[in-house]
Design a protein around this motif. Structure first.
Motif, mmCIF file in Angstrom:
data_model
loop_
_atom_site.group_PDB
_atom_site.id
_atom_site.type_symbol
_atom_site.label_atom_id
_atom_site.label_comp_id
_atom_site.label_asym_id
_atom_site.label_seq_id
_atom_site.Cartn_x
_atom_site.Cartn_y
_atom_site.Cartn_z
ATOM 1 N N ALA A 1 27.135 19.919 -16.540
ATOM 2 C CA ALA A 1 26.590 18.585 -16.272
ATOM 3 C C ALA A 1 25.746 18.110 -17.452
ATOM 4 O O ALA A 1 25.864 16.952 -17.882
ATOM 5 N N ALA A 2 24.938 18.996 -17.993
ATOM 6 C CA ALA A 2 24.084 18.626 -19.129
ATOM 7 C C ALA A 2 24.934 18.261 -20.347
ATOM 8 O O ALA A 2 24.655 17.263 -21.032
ATOM 9 N N GLY A 3 25.967 19.036 -20.615
ATOM 10 C CA GLY A 3 26.834 18.745 -21.748
ATOM 11 C C GLY A 3 27.581 17.433 -21.595
ATOM 12 O O GLY A 3 27.722 16.669 -22.557
ATOM 13 N N LEU A 4 28.050 17.169 -20.401
ATOM 14 C CA LEU A 4 28.749 15.907 -20.147
ATOM 15 C C LEU A 4 27.810 14.714 -20.298
ATOM 16 O O LEU A 4 28.181 13.675 -20.856
ATOM 17 N N ARG A 5 26.578 14.851 -19.811
ATOM 18 C CA ARG A 5 25.600 13.767 -19.960
ATOM 19 C C ARG A 5 25.275 13.523 -21.430
ATOM 20 O O ARG A 5 25.137 12.380 -21.864
ATOM 21 N N LEU A 6 25.138 14.599 -22.186
ATOM 22 C CA LEU A 6 24.865 14.461 -23.611
ATOM 23 C C LEU A 6 26.021 13.736 -24.309
ATOM 24 O O LEU A 6 25.796 12.819 -25.109
ATOM 25 N N ALA A 7 27.244 14.120 -24.011
ATOM 26 C CA ALA A 7 28.410 13.469 -24.609
ATOM 27 C C ALA A 7 28.454 11.991 -24.238
ATOM 28 O O ALA A 7 28.726 11.129 -25.094
ATOM 29 N N ALA A 8 28.180 11.674 -22.988
ATOM 30 C CA ALA A 8 28.188 10.276 -22.540
ATOM 31 C C ALA A 8 27.120 9.470 -23.268
ATOM 32 O O ALA A 8 27.368 8.335 -23.694
ATOM 33 N N THR A 9 25.956 10.060 -23.421
ATOM 34 C CA THR A 9 24.866 9.375 -24.120
ATOM 35 C C THR A 9 25.226 9.130 -25.579
ATOM 36 O O THR A 9 24.983 8.044 -26.120
ATOM 37 N N GLN A 10 25.834 10.114 -26.218
ATOM 38 C CA GLN A 10 26.246 9.941 -27.616
ATOM 39 C C GLN A 10 27.296 8.838 -27.755
ATOM 40 O O GLN A 10 27.252 8.056 -28.705
ATOM 41 N N ILE A 11 28.226 8.769 -26.819
ATOM 42 C CA ILE A 11 29.244 7.717 -26.850
ATOM 43 C C ILE A 11 28.596 6.346 -26.704
ATOM 44 O O ILE A 11 28.916 5.403 -27.435
ATOM 45 N N ARG A 12 27.679 6.233 -25.765
ATOM 46 C CA ARG A 12 27.020 4.928 -25.551
ATOM 47 C C ARG A 12 26.152 4.546 -26.735
ATOM 48 O O ARG A 12 26.091 3.381 -27.118
ATOM 49 N N ARG A 13 25.455 5.521 -27.328
ATOM 50 C CA ARG A 13 24.642 5.217 -28.516
ATOM 51 C C ARG A 13 25.525 4.747 -29.667
ATOM 52 O O ARG A 13 25.162 3.827 -30.396
ATOM 53 N N ALA A 14 26.663 5.404 -29.856
ATOM 54 C CA ALA A 14 27.583 4.991 -30.916
ATOM 55 C C ALA A 14 28.090 3.574 -30.669
ATOM 56 O O ALA A 14 28.205 2.777 -31.610
ATOM 57 N N ALA A 15 28.385 3.261 -29.415
ATOM 58 C CA ALA A 15 28.862 1.912 -29.075
ATOM 59 C C ALA A 15 27.778 0.878 -29.358
ATOM 60 O O ALA A 15 28.065 -0.202 -29.897
ATOM 61 N N ILE A 16 26.529 1.199 -29.034
ATOM 62 C CA ILE A 16 25.416 0.277 -29.299
ATOM 63 C C ILE A 16 25.243 0.089 -30.800
ATOM 64 O O ILE A 16 25.070 -1.024 -31.294
ATOM 65 N N HIS A 17 25.307 1.209 -31.529
ATOM 66 C CA HIS A 17 25.164 1.144 -32.991
ATOM 67 C C HIS A 17 26.276 0.308 -33.614
ATOM 68 O O HIS A 17 26.027 -0.524 -34.491
ATOM 69 N N ASN A 18 27.517 0.547 -33.163
ATOM 70 C CA ASN A 18 28.648 -0.219 -33.699
ATOM 71 C C ASN A 18 28.514 -1.698 -33.366
ATOM 72 O O ASN A 18 28.819 -2.558 -34.193
ATOM 73 N N ASN A 19 28.048 -2.004 -32.170
ATOM 74 C CA ASN A 19 27.861 -3.396 -31.764
ATOM 75 C C ASN A 19 26.784 -4.058 -32.620
ATOM 76 O O ASN A 19 26.951 -5.182 -33.073
ATOM 77 N N ALA A 20 25.693 -3.331 -32.863
ATOM 78 C CA ALA A 20 24.614 -3.882 -33.689
ATOM 79 C C ALA A 20 25.095 -4.093 -35.120
ATOM 80 O O ALA A 20 24.757 -5.098 -35.759
ATOM 81 N N SER A 21 25.890 -3.171 -35.635
ATOM 82 C CA SER A 21 26.429 -3.312 -36.997
ATOM 83 C C SER A 21 27.351 -4.515 -37.091
ATOM 84 O O SER A 21 27.311 -5.264 -38.067
ATOM 85 N N ASN A 22 28.188 -4.696 -36.078
ATOM 86 C CA ASN A 22 29.097 -5.843 -36.075
ATOM 87 C C ASN A 22 28.334 -7.151 -36.004
ATOM 88 O O ASN A 22 28.686 -8.125 -36.670
ATOM 89 N N MET A 23 27.278 -7.187 -35.212
ATOM 90 C CA MET A 23 26.492 -8.405 -35.080
ATOM 91 C C MET A 23 25.778 -8.720 -36.398
ATOM 92 O O MET A 23 25.680 -9.869 -36.802
ATOM 93 N N ALA A 24 25.284 -7.692 -37.078
ATOM 94 C CA ALA A 24 24.616 -7.912 -38.359
ATOM 95 C C ALA A 24 25.605 -8.435 -39.391
ATOM 96 O O ALA A 24 25.269 -9.299 -40.217
ATOM 97 N N HIS A 25 26.824 -7.938 -39.340
ATOM 98 C CA HIS A 25 27.864 -8.395 -40.266
ATOM 99 C C HIS A 25 28.144 -9.891 -40.050
ATOM 100 O O HIS A 25 28.299 -10.639 -41.024
ATOM 101 N N TYR A 26 28.208 -10.319 -38.821
ATOM 102 C CA TYR A 26 28.501 -11.723 -38.534
ATOM 103 C C TYR A 26 27.306 -12.620 -38.863
ATOM 104 O O TYR A 26 27.465 -13.811 -39.101
ATOM 105 N N ALA A 27 26.101 -12.074 -38.875
ATOM 106 C CA ALA A 27 24.910 -12.867 -39.153
ATOM 107 C C ALA A 27 24.785 -13.205 -40.642
ATOM 108 O O ALA A 27 24.066 -14.113 -41.009
ATOM 109 N N GLU A 28 25.499 -12.454 -41.481
ATOM 110 C CA GLU A 28 25.390 -12.677 -42.932
ATOM 111 C C GLU A 28 26.000 -13.960 -43.374
ATOM 112 O O GLU A 28 26.814 -14.622 -43.139
#
Length: 78
Positions: free
Chosen positions: A51-78
């Motif tokens: 359970a702990a490993g699955l939660r960690l993996a899920a959190t990493q996936i969501r963090r990556a998605a947030i990071h990618n979304n923020a990067s994409n938004m910054a790219h469009y703001a330029e």
């Protein structure tokens, strides 16, 4: 991508439920013999770790998605 994270969280909840059931069996001294209690104790550890490993993996996936979304938004703001 977050669908995978959601699936991981659901699997983690299942493992939590299994770990709780195994802990109950491991602590049921008068009705369950020692060998079964010992196996249940080991299974509870396994399910808890899963359970702990699955939660960690899920959190990493969501963090990556947030990071990618923020990067994409910054790219469009330029």
């Amino acid at each position: 991508m977050t669908d995978l994270a959601t699936a991981y969280y659901l699997a983690a909840q299942w493992h939590d439920k299994q770990a709780a059931a195994c802990r109950d069996i491991a602590n049921d001294d008068p009705r369950i013999d020692a060998a079964v209690r010992d196996r249940a104790k080991q299974a509870a550890i396994h399910h808890g770790a899963s359970a702990a490993g699955l939660r960690l993996a899920a959190t990493q996936i969501r963090r990556a998605a947030i990071h990618n979304n923020a990067s994409n938004m910054a790219h469009y703001a330029e």
